[in-house]
Design an enzyme around this catalytic site. Structure first.
Site, mmCIF file in Angstrom:
data_model
loop_
_atom_site.group_PDB
_atom_site.id
_atom_site.type_symbol
_atom_site.label_atom_id
_atom_site.label_comp_id
_atom_site.label_asym_id
_atom_site.label_seq_id
_atom_site.Cartn_x
_atom_site.Cartn_y
_atom_site.Cartn_z
ATOM 1 N N CYS A 13 0.869 -1.172 0.000
ATOM 2 C CA CYS A 13 0.000 0.000 0.000
ATOM 3 C C CYS A 13 0.911 1.229 0.000
ATOM 4 O O CYS A 13 2.132 1.101 0.039
ATOM 5 C CB CYS A 13 -0.997 0.000 1.164
ATOM 6 S SG CYS A 13 -0.311 0.160 2.798
ATOM 7 N N CYS A 87 -1.800 1.256 -4.259
ATOM 8 C CA CYS A 87 -0.493 1.882 -4.521
ATOM 9 C C CYS A 87 -0.427 2.460 -5.931
ATOM 10 O O CYS A 87 0.576 3.044 -6.313
ATOM 11 C CB CYS A 87 0.662 0.927 -4.263
ATOM 12 S SG CYS A 87 0.838 -0.406 -5.439
ATOM 13 N N CYS A 91 3.449 0.480 -8.313
ATOM 14 C CA CYS A 91 3.785 -0.925 -8.109
ATOM 15 C C CYS A 91 4.389 -1.525 -9.371
ATOM 16 O O CYS A 91 3.744 -1.531 -10.419
ATOM 17 C CB CYS A 91 2.539 -1.719 -7.726
ATOM 18 S SG CYS A 91 1.853 -1.215 -6.151
#
Length: 139
Positions: A13, A87, A91
């Protein structure tokens, strides 16, 4: 001597201070050393969210000693499952990984009363993930 883990899971996250820490705490607690657990954030916070720590303590899982970590490509490469929780484009994606995106409310800035339902949703998703990993090992 511990057995080789069935799989490795990375929870991601933004701040690695709430959702991903709770998920990692539950997976470690429920699966023990059967599954390797990592968590990280695209912009890690200074500390784990105190409301998340308290909500997890209420169900017997201690995440108080954890520290938010920066997401690295190495952590993604080393994981069989990459579970993102907001995120965004930060990512990294690698072929051959199982990616799941869990749409969960961000507990940042919320009190423990508001974090409890998020915690409970994370626990249910982690239990389902363990079942999926176990089922994949049986086939």
């Amino acid at each position: 001597m511990s057995a080789t883990p069935l799989a490795s899971v990375l929870f991601v996250c933004v701040h690695n201070a709430g959702r991903s820490q709770m998920a990692a705490g539950f997976l470690s607690h429920l699966a023990g050393d059967r599954i390797e657990v990592r968590s990280a954030g695209s912009m890690p916070g200074e500390q784990v969210n105190p409301a998340a720590v308290e909500a997890m303590r209420e169900v017997g899982v201690d995440i108080a000693g954890r520290q938010p970590k920066l997401l690295t490509t190495e952590a993604v490469r080393a994981s069989d499952y990459v579970i993102t929780m907001g995120c965004g484009d930060a990512c990294p994606v690698f072929p051959g990984k199982r990616y799941l995106d869990w749409a969960l409310e961000d507990p940042a800035g919320k009190g423990v009363e508001s974090v409890r339902p998020i915690r409970d949703e994370i626990k249910a998703r982690v239990e389902n993930l363990i079942s999926e990993i176990d089922a994949r090992q049986e086939t």
